[in-house]
Each structure stands twice: as C-alpha cells, then as structure tokens.
Design a protein around this motif. Structure first.
Motif, PDB file in Angstrom:
ATOM      1  N   LEU A 100      47.964  21.646  -0.139  1.00 16.05           N
ATOM      2  CA  LEU A 100      47.431  22.773   0.686  1.00 16.05           C
ATOM      3  C   LEU A 100      48.741  22.995   1.927  1.00 16.05           C
ATOM      4  CD1 LEU A 100      43.723  22.597   1.429  1.00 16.05           C
ATOM      5  CD2 LEU A 100      45.049  24.260   0.024  1.00 16.05           C
ATOM      6  N   THR A 101      49.208  21.661   2.295  1.00 16.26           N
ATOM      7  CA  THR A 101      50.045  21.798   3.238  1.00 16.26           C
ATOM      8  C   THR A 101      51.399  22.220   2.699  1.00 16.26           C
ATOM      9  OG1 THR A 101      49.447  19.967   4.402  1.00 16.26           O
ATOM     10  CG2 THR A 101      51.554  20.481   4.877  1.00 16.26           C
ATOM     11  N   ARG A 102      51.765  21.918   1.660  1.00 11.37           N
ATOM     12  CA  ARG A 102      52.915  22.461   0.657  1.00 11.37           C
ATOM     13  C   ARG A 102      52.622  24.013   0.292  1.00 11.37           C
ATOM     14  NH1 ARG A 102      54.962  19.709  -4.516  1.00 11.37           N
ATOM     15  NH2 ARG A 102      53.723  21.366  -5.377  1.00 11.37           N
ATOM     16  N   ARG A 103      51.624  24.304  -0.040  1.00 11.25           N
ATOM     17  CA  ARG A 103      51.256  25.888  -0.491  1.00 11.25           C
ATOM     18  C   ARG A 103      51.679  26.544   0.752  1.00 11.25           C
ATOM     19  NH1 ARG A 103      45.317  28.164  -0.514  1.00 11.25           N
ATOM     20  NH2 ARG A 103      45.883  27.654   1.856  1.00 11.25           N
ATOM     21  N   ASP A 104      51.086  26.072   2.265  1.00 16.53           N
ATOM     22  CA  ASP A 104      51.078  26.997   3.137  1.00 16.53           C
ATOM     23  C   ASP A 104      52.593  27.151   3.390  1.00 16.53           C
ATOM     24  OD1 ASP A 104      48.604  27.396   3.633  1.00 16.53           O
ATOM     25  OD2 ASP A 104      48.269  25.883   5.155  1.00 16.53           O
ATOM     26  N   LEU A 105      53.404  26.064   3.490  1.00 19.03           N
ATOM     27  CA  LEU A 105      54.896  26.200   3.636  1.00 19.03           C
ATOM     28  C   LEU A 105      55.635  26.931   2.445  1.00 19.03           C
ATOM     29  CD1 LEU A 105      55.300  22.513   4.593  1.00 19.03           C
ATOM     30  CD2 LEU A 105      55.656  24.316   5.992  1.00 19.03           C
ATOM     31  N   GLN A 106      55.053  26.843   1.126  1.00 16.56           N
ATOM     32  CA  GLN A 106      55.895  27.461   0.111  1.00 16.56           C
ATOM     33  C   GLN A 106      55.771  29.048   0.229  1.00 16.56           C
ATOM     34  OE1 GLN A 106      53.971  25.595  -3.250  1.00 16.56           O
ATOM     35  NE2 GLN A 106      55.831  24.968  -3.991  1.00 16.56           N
ATOM     36  N   VAL A 107      54.597  29.451   0.585  1.00 19.86           N
ATOM     37  CA  VAL A 107      54.235  30.606   0.773  1.00 19.86           C
ATOM     38  C   VAL A 107      54.834  31.377   2.047  1.00 19.86           C
ATOM     39  CG1 VAL A 107      52.454  32.267   1.086  1.00 19.86           C
ATOM     40  CG2 VAL A 107      52.180  30.554  -0.668  1.00 19.86           C
ATOM     41  N   ARG A 108      55.076  30.638   2.982  1.00 20.66           N
ATOM     42  CA  ARG A 108      55.406  31.107   4.281  1.00 20.66           C
ATOM     43  C   ARG A 108      56.675  32.042   4.326  1.00 20.66           C
ATOM     44  NH1 ARG A 108      54.628  27.853   9.599  1.00 20.66           N
ATOM     45  NH2 ARG A 108      55.386  28.996  11.169  1.00 20.66           N
ATOM     46  N   TYR A 109      57.617  31.773   3.496  1.00 20.45           N
ATOM     47  CA  TYR A 109      59.084  32.324   3.577  1.00 20.45           C
ATOM     48  C   TYR A 109      59.251  32.867   2.035  1.00 20.45           C
ATOM     49  CZ  TYR A 109      59.347  30.869   8.233  1.00 20.45           C
ATOM     50  OH  TYR A 109      59.232  30.497   9.624  1.00 20.45           O
TER      51      TYR A 109
ATOM     52  N   LEU B 297      66.659  33.983   3.663  1.00 16.05           N
ATOM     53  CA  LEU B 297      67.022  32.902   4.336  1.00 16.05           C
ATOM     54  C   LEU B 297      66.169  31.824   4.213  1.00 16.05           C
ATOM     55  CD1 LEU B 297      68.555  34.516   7.599  1.00 16.05           C
ATOM     56  CD2 LEU B 297      69.659  33.519   5.615  1.00 16.05           C
ATOM     57  N   GLY B 298      64.660  32.055   3.856  1.00 14.62           N
ATOM     58  CA  GLY B 298      63.719  31.149   3.506  1.00 14.62           C
ATOM     59  C   GLY B 298      63.624  30.223   5.012  1.00 14.62           C
ATOM     60  N   PHE B 299      63.656  28.911   4.633  1.00 10.12           N
ATOM     61  CA  PHE B 299      63.300  27.814   5.786  1.00 10.12           C
ATOM     62  C   PHE B 299      64.400  28.148   6.913  1.00 10.12           C
ATOM     63  CE2 PHE B 299      60.344  26.194   2.637  1.00 10.12           C
ATOM     64  CZ  PHE B 299      59.384  25.868   3.699  1.00 10.12           C
ATOM     65  N   LEU B 300      65.521  28.674   6.818  1.00 18.12           N
ATOM     66  CA  LEU B 300      66.385  28.750   7.791  1.00 18.12           C
ATOM     67  C   LEU B 300      65.747  29.396   8.938  1.00 18.12           C
ATOM     68  CD1 LEU B 300      70.065  29.488   6.259  1.00 18.12           C
ATOM     69  CD2 LEU B 300      69.056  27.666   7.734  1.00 18.12           C
ATOM     70  N   TRP B 301      64.599  30.373   8.760  1.00 17.08           N
ATOM     71  CA  TRP B 301      64.005  30.994   9.944  1.00 17.08           C
ATOM     72  C   TRP B 301      63.208  29.916  10.569  1.00 17.08           C
ATOM     73  CZ3 TRP B 301      65.371  35.472  10.834  1.00 17.08           C
ATOM     74  CH2 TRP B 301      65.782  36.563  10.084  1.00 17.08           C
ATOM     75  N   THR B 302      62.821  28.890  10.102  1.00 22.87           N
ATOM     76  CA  THR B 302      62.045  28.135  11.016  1.00 22.87           C
ATOM     77  C   THR B 302      63.014  27.446  12.228  1.00 22.87           C
ATOM     78  OG1 THR B 302      62.521  26.185   9.498  1.00 22.87           O
ATOM     79  CG2 THR B 302      60.647  27.333   8.984  1.00 22.87           C
ATOM     80  N   LEU B 303      64.542  27.660  11.778  1.00 26.37           N
ATOM     81  CA  LEU B 303      65.185  27.082  12.724  1.00 26.37           C
ATOM     82  C   LEU B 303      65.949  28.145  13.582  1.00 26.37           C
ATOM     83  CD1 LEU B 303      67.250  24.394  10.580  1.00 26.37           C
ATOM     84  CD2 LEU B 303      65.510  24.265  12.373  1.00 26.37           C
ATOM     85  N   ILE B 304      65.973  29.567  13.054  1.00 36.73           N
ATOM     86  CA  ILE B 304      66.389  30.803  13.890  1.00 36.73           C
ATOM     87  C   ILE B 304      65.641  30.792  14.981  1.00 36.73           C
ATOM     88  CG2 ILE B 304      67.028  33.000  13.674  1.00 36.73           C
ATOM     89  CD1 ILE B 304      67.666  32.635  10.892  1.00 36.73           C
ATOM     90  N   ARG B 305      64.422  30.654  14.855  1.00 34.30           N
ATOM     91  CA  ARG B 305      63.469  31.094  16.012  1.00 34.30           C
ATOM     92  C   ARG B 305      63.735  30.208  17.195  1.00 34.30           C
ATOM     93  NH1 ARG B 305      57.649  31.751  17.458  1.00 34.30           N
ATOM     94  NH2 ARG B 305      57.334  29.961  16.414  1.00 34.30           N
ATOM     95  N   PRO B 306      63.754  28.786  16.986  1.00 34.73           N
ATOM     96  CA  PRO B 306      63.701  28.009  18.019  1.00 34.73           C
ATOM     97  C   PRO B 306      65.225  28.230  18.613  1.00 34.73           C
ATOM     98  CG  PRO B 306      63.589  26.754  16.149  1.00 34.73           C
ATOM     99  CD  PRO B 306      63.260  28.010  15.834  1.00 34.73           C
TER     100      PRO B 306
END
Lengths: 398, 301
Positions: B43-52, B57-66
């Motif tokens: 479930l944790t993986r699903r939430d992350l997979q679906v997120r972007y 840019l995918g997971f780069l967004w998690t860094l762009i915001r901070p």
C-alpha cells in the motif's frame, strides 16, 4: 450441490443485531446547529434483528431476501467488515470476501501490480501470489495486457482479472455478494466450474444473490431474510419458494393456512426424458415429459392442471394446461392422488436453466394451488444462438 | 488438500469472534498489523507509485517543492528580512528544519485523509484499518529519505561538518516525530470519517506548527523575543517542549554545524526523552481510541 459430508461448524451467529444511524449532517456547521436541535438529523434503521445461525464447513449457503432485508449486512458481519451492536459473530478458518470485485484495484497501476496488491488485500503472501500468478493471469485470459495499466482495460477484462485473483486465494470460507455474473458466457461457465471445484474441496461458500438459477444450482441450504431477521431456513428449492412468498407479500403463516383448507394440491413436478426416465438435462430438440402429481383432501369433481416454464429471470417461456389442451380429467375422490403427463415433442429452448411451476385449479371452489419451481431443468446444445428459444439458424452472404 | 485434512484443520482451530469492539487485545491488534506487513509495504508503494504517475519529472517533484521553499525562505527571510544574520550556514539550517518538519506534516496530513480515501477498501474487505494511516506514514518516510539524501549531499558539498557527538540526536529526533505523527494520524484518520472538516483543519494546524517551530528562525531568536516582551519563563518552556520543536532542535543538533550551546535549550536530551515517553503513552491512547471508532467506520463512510 455436491455430495460432501458437512464438516465442523465454521460460522456461528448468536442473536446478532445491527442498527444504523442515518445522519444527514456531515459538516461542522450542521453538527453544531444539530447539537441544539436535539437529534433532528438522525434516523435509525434496524438492518439485523436478533439473527442466530450456524454454518458448517463444506456447505454452500444462500442468503436470500428482498432488497434491504439485511442479507448483505449479514454477509459483511460475517466478513468482519461491520461490527455487531449486540450479539456475537464467531468464525474459524481463512475468509475471503468477494463483496465487490476489484475494490482494491487502482486504475493507475498495471494489471500485474494490481494482482499483487489485490491478492495481498485478500490475505495472500507475496510468495503465495508468485506461485499462483501465472494461473491467475491464465484464468482471466489477459496474458498480453497484464503489464498495461488497468485503466485501459475493458470492464469485462477488469472484472475477469478481479475475479481470477479472488478465486485463487485459498479461503476456507468464501463470501460472495452478487458477483458471479461476470463477463461473457464462457467466462461465467469458468466461474461456476471454479465454484464447484471449491465445493468439492470442502470449502464453505456463502452467497448473496438474486439469481434464483444460481441459488438452486449451487446451494445446499438457504436462509431467507425479511426485515432483518431470518424468516425461513431450508434447502434451496424451499428457500426460493419462501422468497417468492415474501416477494409476493404473503407471510409464511398465511400460505400455510390456505394450504390446509385447499382441497386440491400439487404435490410433485417431474421432468422425464424420451424413455420415461427422470432427468434434469435435456438436449435441444429432445422430447420432454412433465409429470405433475396432485392430491385431494376432499372430493373434487371438476379440475384442471397446467404448467409454466420460467427462465431464471422469472419470465415465462412456455406454459399450457389441461383445459387449453381440451383434456377432461375424471373426478377425484377424497384422498386420491393422480398424475398427469404433459408431453413436449421437441424442446426448442435456448441453452440454460429453467424452472418448472405447476398449478392445479379446483373449479368447484375456484381455488388454485401453485407449486413454484417444482423442478429445475438444464437445456444443453448448440452455442449458435442466444435467448430463451432455439431455432435452426444459418448465415450466408445475401 | 483433501476435504478431511481441511475439516481436521478447521476443527482444531478455535472459533474466533469477529467484528466486535473488544475482540482483540491491543497486543492482538498490533500483531494483526504485523501479520499484514507485506500489505502495508504494498500500500505504501502504491501510494508512492501513483503519486507522480504520468508526470515527466516523477519523483523529482518531491525534491522541487522543498528546494523552492528553501530558496524563498533563504532569500526572503534570511537575506531580505535578515533572519540569516544570527544563524551560520542558514541554508543548511533551514533545509534540515524543513526536512524533519515535512516528515511530520506529510505523515499527519496524508494519514488524516487515509481512511476516507481508501473508503472503497474499508467498506469491502476486512483489514486492520490501522494499515491505512500507517501506509501514509510509510510514504512520508520515503520522501523524508529522499530529502535526507539531498541534505547530506549539501553537507558534503559545502563541507560543513556537524559535531560528531551531536549525531546521537539524529535517530531520537526522527523517532519522536514518528511517534507523534502516528498517534495524531490514527486519531485524525478515524475522526475524519465522522467529520470531514478534520482534514482541512489539519492542513491549517500543520502550517501554524511550521511557524511555531524554529525552522526559518533560530530558537535563540524566539527566546530573545519572549524576553523582550517580558513573557513569563514558562512561555518559553511551553514553546520549547512542543514535541515538534524538540525534534527540530534535535535534528539541528545532529546535522547543523553552526550551532553553539546558546542555540539550544538546556537538557535537550532529557526533554526529548520525556516527550518520547509522553508520545508513547499518547500513541497507546490513540490506538485505543482508534479501536473504539473503527468498528463503525465501514458504515459511516
């Protein structure tokens, strides 16, 4: 129905009640306002009222009832999704609930990812899913799309995959809520075969369904629910006719009372093949004889008898009677039983299941007695057409 | 498995009650969650997979915001408004604070909505419902991990080595945040089912908590201001003993090189220890409360 001895008790409900509070205020403002106007926004609805029942391993049990009679609530209660307000629910063994196919599917994930996720939701470990993965995909028949996101699936593919995952978990108890009518006819047959093999393996199946054909075919016993309590408990045929009584607004007590006062009663319906042997399987074009039995509790001078054959959805496919066929029946003496045969030379029904009802009418007292679903017949044959009638069809370029 | 084997196995099992509110002891519930750890992971993986999914840019967004937050705070607060004057290595300071704060805000924010957003599952399948807020915290931990990589990278790049003795504060700070996030996440996720306002209220409170902790200013500044306004001593104590503030202070102590004794309250370790014990008690209480509420979740959704 499968010939397997029932095993130990696996589900026991003792005096289970459940009341829902239906609230219409869901925001802070409504709540605060509602706090002062004591409980205006609350209505209660008793979904289950003192239900007690016991289910043994290896049996297939149907929960019947009109909409809102509490059968789905009962199923959720057994599955642990809802907590009882009063009473207790005891189970043992592994439970898988097919309450809604694909509840755990995420449209953005691929078929493969969803199989693992859904299997885990139904209690399978990763190793177990690995071992069954190919079987699941083959069962669903979507090998080439398994790595596509499920949002691109057709609804049939989606349901097939969800069903495939659900039946490949290894439950001792399978809870099924109206989900057996999935996919095309070929897939439905596959589902039913799977359910039958489940029965052979001594698993317990609890089904909520409105399809009387399925109930009659699969269930060993039924519970008929009405307004949150168990109104009737018995085998599938009796359960279906009890359900019909309820749907037609009769109470069980009433029909029993009438039965005792009726002089003429239908006692049996039997389907015979061309050689006069009882059977429930007919090939299209075969002859079929329906042998209806009546008995009288008083002298009956003038009477008629007839039958009606219904599709599982309740639509009449064929019917006839002694008066339509200009058959005069001799008077019945008190306590006399008699049989009347109706011969159908060629049975041109579509492939499927049909129920045979029988009705006897006492013309002296203008009273009728009906035996609902006295027999279930299966018609097999050509797959070249659909529907309830069979015909000789061919196609060619015009 | 033959029918006889199945029957024999079933007969050997005790009948277990399902669905009732007091059917399992707290330990039993925890064990049930542990038994579902594979699902928790999925479930944790699903939430992350679906997120972007579907974003370039995918997971780069998690860094762009901070990183954007860091840039604005660094420039506006640090340079324009002068907050950086009192703080050496202000960039590292702000990013460290933001990293640990975002672990808290992501956990609590996602957890509070988790049961409502997984309503389809809650209504259809029996699972220990704790799994949904837990999966949210798991997802937040992953994002935290990615920010940690950037933070450590920055420390290496700018050669601003933290005090090696301070590193003992690292794990306790993270643990403190996790304990409180989990406790709040459990309560809020269940309450949110009954009252959807909780989710929005949570967002606002989380923003307030960011400004209420020494992330874009130093603890020393807060102490000075309180002195200037002649606030009683306990006001500073209340401010300091906020578990999020303690976690941020501990995190700074561990990874920020610019700190001196004056930048931290006395007895930081003791304060964190006490907050940890209180947090654990809160977690047990939150779980008990969650259990009381969870029996009716399926029908309230």
């Amino acid at each position: 129905m499968v010939d397997i001895q029932p095993g130990p008790e696996v589900v026991r409900l003792h005096d289970v009640s459940k009341t829902f509070v239906v609230r219409t205020d869901n925001t802070l403002k409504d709540r605060v306002v509602g706090f002062f106007k004591a409980r205006r926004h609350r209505r209660t609805h008793t979904a289950l009222d003192g239900v007690s029942l016991s289910i043994h391993a290896g049996t297939t049990v149907g929960l019947l009832g009109a909409n809102g009679s509490g059968k789905s609530t009962l199923l959720k209660m057994i599955g642990g999704i809802l907590a009882p307000d009063r009473g207790e629910v005891l189970v043992r063994g592994r439970i898988a609930a097919l309450l809604e196919l694909g509840a755990g599917f995420h449209p953005e994930l691929s078929g493969r990812e969803n199989v693992y996720l859904n299997a885990a939701l139904l209690g399978l470990s990763r190793a177990e899913t690995d071992a069954r993965f190919d079987e699941i995909v083959a069962f669903a028949g979507i090998e080439e799309f398994i790595d596509n996101e499920v949002k691109f699936y057709s609804s049939g593919m989606y349901m097939r995959l969800a069903f495939a995952v659900a039946v490949h978990t290894d439950p001792d108890i399978l809870l099924v809520d109206e989900v057996l009518a999935v996919g095309d006819e070929a897939f439905q047959r596959k589902c039913m075969d799977k359910i039958r093999s489940f029965q052979q393996e001594g698993r317990t199946i609890i089904i909520v369904s409105h399809a009387s054909g399925q109930i009659a075919e699969l269930c060993d016993s039924t519970y008929v629910m009405k307004d949150g309590s168990v109104e009737f408990e018995g085998d599938a045929q009796a359960g279906l006719s009890a359900l019909r009584d309820i749907l037609e607004g009769r109470r069980a007590g009433e029909s029993a009372e009438i039965e005792t006062t009726r002089r003429l009663r239908v006692t049996s319906v039997e389907a015979l093949d061309g050689q006069g042997r009882p059977t429930d399987r007919f090939v299209q074009g075969d002859p079929m004889t329906l042998r209806l039995g009546v008995t009288s509790s008083g002298p009956v001078t003038e009477w008629t008898i007839g039958f009606g054959i219904d599709s599982p959805s309740g639509q009449m496919v064929l019917g006839s009677s002694s008066d339509r066929l200009k058959l005069d029946l001799d008077a019945l003496a008190e306590g006399e039983s008699r049989h009347v045969d109706f011969e159908i030379k060629e049975l041109h029904f579509g492939v499927g299941e049909y129920f045979v009802n029988a009705r006897a009418t006492d013309l002296d007292g203008s009273e009728s007695d009906v035996l609902w679903q006295g027999a279930l017949i299966h018609v097999v044959g050509s797959e070249s057409s659909l529907g309830v009638v069979d015909a000789d069809i061919s196609a060619r370029p015009a | 498995m033959t029918v006889e084997d199945r029957y024999a196995r079933l007969a050997a099992l005790p009948m277990r009650p399902v669905g009732g509110r007091r059917t399992l002891s707290p330990f039993g519930r925890v064990r049930e969650v542990v038994e579902h750890r594979e699902l928790l992971w999925l479930l944790t993986r699903r939430d992350l997979q679906v997120r972007y999914r579907g974003s370039a840019l995918g997971f780069l967004w998690t860094l762009i915001r901070p990183l954007v937050m860091l840039l604005t705070y660094y420039l506006i607060l640090g340079e324009v408004l002068g907050a950086a004057k009192g703080v050496t290595n202000f960039g590292i300071y702000v990013f460290a604070g933001l990293t640990i704060y975002m672990l808290f805000s992501e956990s609590v924010g996602a957890a509070s909505g988790s049961i409502v957003s997984n309503g389809g599952l809650v209504k259809k399948i029996y699972l220990p419902r704790e799994i949904f807020p837990l999966a949210s915290v798991g997802g937040a931990l992953f994002l935290f991990g990615m920010q940690m990589v950037v933070l450590v990278g920055a420390i290496l790049l700018f050669r601003v080595w933290p005090d090696p003795f301070g590193l003992v504060y690292l794990l306790p700070s993270i643990a403190l945040v996790l304990v409180y996030s989990l406790a709040l996440g459990l309560i809020l996720s269940a309450l949110n089912v009954y009252l959807r306002d909780i989710q929005y209220l949570t967002e606002i409170l989380l923003t307030l908590m960011m400004w209420g902790s020494p992330i874009v200013y130093s603890w020393q500044m807060a102490a000075d201001v309180m002195q200037r306004f002649h606030l009683p001593a306990w006001a500073l104590e209340v401010y300091t003993n906020n578990p999020l503030t303690l976690a941020v202070l501990g995190f700074h102590r561990a990874l920020w090189s610019g700190g001196t004794a004056a930048d931290f309250p006395h007895d930081l370790a003791l304060r964190m220890g006490i907050a940890g014990v209180v947090g654990l008690a809160l977690l047990v209480g939150a779980h008990a409360l969650f259990q009381r509420m969870q029996g009716n979740l399926a029908q309230e959704l």
